[in-house]
Design a protein around this motif. Structure first.
Motif, PDB file in Angstrom:
ATOM      1  N   VAL A 528       0.861  -1.194   0.000  1.00 52.52           N
ATOM      2  CA  VAL A 528       0.000   0.000   0.000  1.00 52.52           C
ATOM      3  C   VAL A 528       0.895   1.240   0.000  1.00 52.52           C
ATOM      4  O   VAL A 528       1.746   1.399   0.888  1.00 52.52           O
ATOM      5  N   ARG A 529       0.733   2.085  -1.015  1.00 55.85           N
ATOM      6  CA  ARG A 529       1.484   3.336  -1.047  1.00 55.85           C
ATOM      7  C   ARG A 529       0.713   4.393  -0.267  1.00 55.85           C
ATOM      8  O   ARG A 529      -0.467   4.619  -0.505  1.00 55.85           O
ATOM      9  N   VAL A 530       1.406   5.023   0.656  1.00 50.26           N
ATOM     10  CA  VAL A 530       0.794   6.046   1.502  1.00 50.26           C
ATOM     11  C   VAL A 530       1.549   7.362   1.263  1.00 50.26           C
ATOM     12  O   VAL A 530       2.790   7.398   1.349  1.00 50.26           O
ATOM     13  N   PHE A 531       0.797   8.400   0.959  1.00 51.59           N
ATOM     14  CA  PHE A 531       1.390   9.716   0.685  1.00 51.59           C
ATOM     15  C   PHE A 531       1.148  10.637   1.873  1.00 51.59           C
ATOM     16  O   PHE A 531       0.002  10.927   2.229  1.00 51.59           O
ATOM     17  N   LEU A 549      -7.096   0.180   5.676  1.00 55.12           N
ATOM     18  CA  LEU A 549      -6.371   1.393   5.287  1.00 55.12           C
ATOM     19  C   LEU A 549      -7.061   2.116   4.136  1.00 55.12           C
ATOM     20  O   LEU A 549      -7.103   3.359   4.089  1.00 55.12           O
ATOM     21  N   LEU A 550      -7.619   1.344   3.190  1.00 53.69           N
ATOM     22  CA  LEU A 550      -8.295   1.974   2.057  1.00 53.69           C
ATOM     23  C   LEU A 550      -9.545   2.739   2.483  1.00 53.69           C
ATOM     24  O   LEU A 550     -10.030   3.615   1.740  1.00 53.69           O
ATOM     25  N   CYS A 551     -10.047   2.414   3.664  1.00 52.88           N
ATOM     26  CA  CYS A 551     -11.216   3.159   4.167  1.00 52.88           C
ATOM     27  C   CYS A 551     -10.856   4.609   4.488  1.00 52.88           C
ATOM     28  O   CYS A 551     -11.762   5.464   4.642  1.00 52.88           O
ATOM     29  N   PHE A 552      -9.541   4.897   4.625  1.00 54.88           N
ATOM     30  CA  PHE A 552      -9.111   6.259   4.947  1.00 54.88           C
ATOM     31  C   PHE A 552      -8.604   7.001   3.708  1.00 54.88           C
ATOM     32  O   PHE A 552      -7.958   8.038   3.814  1.00 54.88           O
ATOM     33  N   ASN A 600      -2.877   8.598  10.933  1.00 56.15           N
ATOM     34  CA  ASN A 600      -1.841   9.361  11.636  1.00 56.15           C
ATOM     35  C   ASN A 600      -0.997  10.119  10.617  1.00 56.15           C
ATOM     36  O   ASN A 600      -0.140   9.538   9.939  1.00 56.15           O
ATOM     37  N   PRO A 601      -1.207  11.406  10.492  1.00 55.81           N
ATOM     38  CA  PRO A 601      -0.448  12.173   9.489  1.00 55.81           C
ATOM     39  C   PRO A 601       1.028  12.313   9.863  1.00 55.81           C
ATOM     40  O   PRO A 601       1.851  12.638   9.005  1.00 55.81           O
ATOM     41  N   ALA A 602       1.364  12.084  11.127  1.00 59.87           N
ATOM     42  CA  ALA A 602       2.750  12.248  11.583  1.00 59.87           C
ATOM     43  C   ALA A 602       3.530  10.935  11.560  1.00 59.87           C
ATOM     44  O   ALA A 602       4.623  10.857  12.123  1.00 59.87           O
ATOM     45  N   SER A 607      12.636   3.379   7.262  1.00 65.00           N
ATOM     46  CA  SER A 607      12.622   2.619   6.013  1.00 65.00           C
ATOM     47  C   SER A 607      11.524   3.121   5.096  1.00 65.00           C
ATOM     48  O   SER A 607      10.470   3.586   5.552  1.00 65.00           O
ATOM     49  N   TYR A 608      11.793   2.995   3.812  1.00 61.62           N
ATOM     50  CA  TYR A 608      10.764   3.370   2.840  1.00 61.62           C
ATOM     51  C   TYR A 608       9.680   2.298   2.781  1.00 61.62           C
ATOM     52  O   TYR A 608       8.491   2.600   2.748  1.00 61.62           O
TER      53      TYR A 608
END
Length: 704
Positions: A528-531, A549-552, A600-602, A607-608
């Protein structure tokens, strides 16, 4: 005294008449003087050669018998005088030994003068033997003298003396041996040693709370007694006493106690690393034919220690068992001379330990897990195959091994974090070892799992080439029957994932006719890529984590009810997924309040690509625990017993119960008891595969 023949007497009479009266008396008078001088300890005056010639002339002229009688009487007279002188002295051993030495020297001197007589006398003993007999007779003639000598010698040679026996004892023993009286002394001396060793054994054999200390005390004392016995023979006893003396020690000091002390102290000595004492104790047991006690003690120790390892934790640690086996093998071969028996004894002990019904299943599981850790190490594989050979529950091992192998293969095939290829080379090494041990049929399902992984790569490669913009999907198709049974969940995939699923199903249906796919979302992994505002991350997540996670994607917040409706997960499963996404180290989601979750935006990580923890333990993924695996194996065993019974009865038509049970126990590859077989026979009777013979209730007949 012995007499010569009558013809010689006639010859002597004729010679006396020819030589004149008084010739024989004159010759003897000279010889008698010389003999008296010798027996009294004096020196002969004159030529010994002349004396020899006179004695020879007497013999040649036929006076040999009379001459022999006179010399024998002179020897006895000398011996009698010496015996009387011994009796008058306080120190009997030294006196009698000195008297004998003097008498022996005198007998040899007299014999040298009468050597011609000694050589030509027939029907009588030689002069040396006559002198010896004379001294023996003189000792016996003196009341109590011979008994006193033997008693004094027993005291001087008394076992357990702190001081050395006097030199006179050595001389006295030699005297008795030369006189032929040593046997009387030896019987009494061996009785003394017997009583001493028996008492010593009772003293040393007393159980001590410290088993190792008790063994050391016993071994040290016994070897000291052996050395003391050897010294006694070397110092004063006759060499012929060595064998009966050592045999007495072994019978009364070693045989009654060595085996028992070995059994009692074996473990304590091994734990204390006192291998020297154990080696010497083994040697003592071997001297009396008690080596079986050492073998039994080895077996008991191996069984007890292996069982302790197995019971300490569920299934134990196979590496600890290997270390124990290697340590005991080295001990037996290098210290206990167990090259011929160590393998069989340890095998028997370890087999009994690992096949104990309390630990058999858990050990099979632990061993299957251990194989998964060492698939890349061929040397370790060979070591663990030793433990595999001990277990009789190989079908239980196979079930657990397939479960562990499935987890390893799927994690390697679905995780983006895996290194290199599928690592099947190591797995196939293990499979070859198992096949060599149990046959091709045993590993057929395991090999099928590995082939599925290889085939899945081909299918995934063909699927990715289907069109230029192929969906980012890497499917692994598993064959039912090879893999463990996985439960199907009610997880609902979002539209974008459902589209990928449908796309692959169409491709697979076009390529493989008649096959039906059943999706197992609990086994799936997604990237899952998260930006974030400042960075971009990739999360290696399970399918349930991905759906949550896709729910967000479109909302920062979501309620628990919204998440339940979107995923169709039950409350417990959803709680586990949310907990795995909000760990202290990986706070991808944060609980805003009791009913609200937010992204959590923070979130940050060094690791990538971040692998998220699995929301369920591997056992939960397969929805099967040890009891269920064992139950499944038990059911398979029932089917195997049923099939074996039918095959045997179909071939034999009629068999008595005991013969049928014996044939089945020889055929079955898994452990079974007569009671279990009897239950399956009753089941087949109920299902009308076989029936009891109407004329013999202990015999069965096959029903076609």
């Amino acid at each position: 005294m012995a007499l010569m023949s009558s013809s010689t007497n006639h010859k002597a009479t004729a010679a006396a008449a020819a030589l004149g009266p008084g010739w024989e008396a004159e010759q003897w008078k000279v010889l008698e003087s010389a003999v008296s001088t010798i027996t009294e300890g004096g020196e002969i005056v004159g030529s010994r050669e002349e004396l020899y010639r006179r004695a020879e002339d007497l013999c040649v002229e036929g006076f040999g018998e009379a001459l022999y009688e006179r010399v024998a009487r002179a020897l006895y007279a000398g011996a009698t005088a010496k015996a009387r002188s011994v009796r008058e002295k306080d120190e009997v051993l030294g006196s009698v030994a000195a008297a004998w030495q003097a008498h022996a020297a005198q007998t040899k001197a007299i014999r040298s003068i009468f050597r011609y007589l000694d050589r030509t006398s027939t029907g009588v003993v030689g002069l040396w033997e006559a002198g010896t007999a004379a001294f023996r007779a003189a000792l016996e003639a003196e009341p109590g003298l011979e008994a006193g000598v033997i008693e004094a010698l027993r005291e001087a040679c008394r076992p357990g003396r702190d001081d050395e026996a006097p030199g006179a004892a050595r001389d006295a023993c030699r005297m008795l041996s030369e006189l032929g009286a040593y046997g009387d002394f030896e019987k009494l001396a061996l009785r003394d040693f017997r009583d001493f060793y028996a008492a010593e054994g009772r003293r040393l054999g007393v159980d001590d709370p410290d088993a190792a200390r008790n063994a050391r005390k016993y071994v040290d004392a016994t070897y000291e007694r052996l050395r003391s016995a050897e010294r006694a023979v070397d110092s004063f006893l006759d060499p012929g006493t060595r064998a009966p003396l050592v045999a007495t020690l072994e019978e009364y000091l070693v045989a009654p106690h060595a085996a028992r002390i070995c059994r009692a102290s074996y473990g304590a000595l091994v734990d204390a690393s006192d291998l020297d004492t154990l080696e010497r104790l083994d040697a003592l047991a071997g001297r009396v034919g008690a080596s079986d006690a050492v073998r039994e003690a080895t077996r008991h120790y191996a069984l007890e220690r292996a069982s302790r390892i197995l019971l300490r934790a569920e299934g134990g640690d196979p590496r600890e068992l290997l270390d124990l086996h290697a340590r005991l093998s080295k001990l037996c071969v290098e210290r206990l001379d167990g090259s011929s028996w160590a393998g069989a004894v340890l095998k028997d002990a370890f087999e009994e330990a690992v096949n104990d019904e309390r630990v058999a299943a858990s050990f099979a599981e632990a061993l299957a897990t251990a194989f998964g850790r060492i698939v890349a190490d061929e040397k370790s594989i060979d070591s663990f195959m030793l433990l595999f050979g001990f277990t009789r529950s190989k079908d239980v091992f196979e079930a657990f091994y397939r479960r562990e192998l499935a987890t390893r293969l799927l994690e390697r095939e679905t995780s983006r974090l895996r290194k290199g290829s599928s690592h099947l080379e190591g797995e196939r090494r293990v499979i070859k070892k198992l096949e060599a041990e149990c046959g091709a049929s045993y590993v057929s399902k395991i090999e099928g799992m590995c082939k599925d992984v290889d085939l899945a790569k081909t299918v995934a490669s063909d699927y990715s080439k289907l069109e230029e913009k192929a969906p980012d999907l890497h499917p692994t198709v598993l064959t039912t029957g090879y893999w463990p049974a996985y439960p199907r969940t009610a997880l609902v995939l979002p539209a974008e994932l459902s589209k990928l699923k449908t796309h692959f199903q169409d491709f697979y249906a076009s390529r493989f006719r008649g096959r039906r796919l059943a999706w197992h979302h609990d086994l799936e992994r997604c990237v899952v890529r998260v930006f974030y505002e400042d960075a971009r991350k990739e999360l290696d997540a399970s399918m349930a984590q991905t759906v949550v996670l896709l729910c967000f994607n479109r909302a920062t917040y979501a309620s628990l009810d919204d998440l339940r409706r979107a995923t169709r997960l039950d409350a417990d499963d959803l709680d586990r997924v949310l907990a795995s996404l909000s760990t202290p180290k990986l706070r991808v989601l944060v609980q805003q309040d009791v009913d609200s979750i937010r992204a959590n935006p923070a979130f940050s990580h060094k690791s990538y690509l971040v692998k998220l923890p699995n929301p369920r333990a591997p056992d939960k993924l397969a929805n099967v625990d040890r009891a269920k695996v064992v139950d499944a194996v038990a059911r398979d065993r029932q089917y195997s017993i049923d099939a074996a019974i039918v095959r045997v009865m179909k071939a034999r038509k009629t068999l008595p119960h005991h013969q049928l049970v014996a044939d089945l126990l020889a055929r079955l590859k898994h452990p079974a008891t007569p009671a279990e077989i009897k239950k399956r026979i009753e089941s087949l009777i109920d299902r009308e595969y076989i029936e009891r013979d109407p004329h013999n209730s202990h015999s069965y007949t096959y029903l076609a």
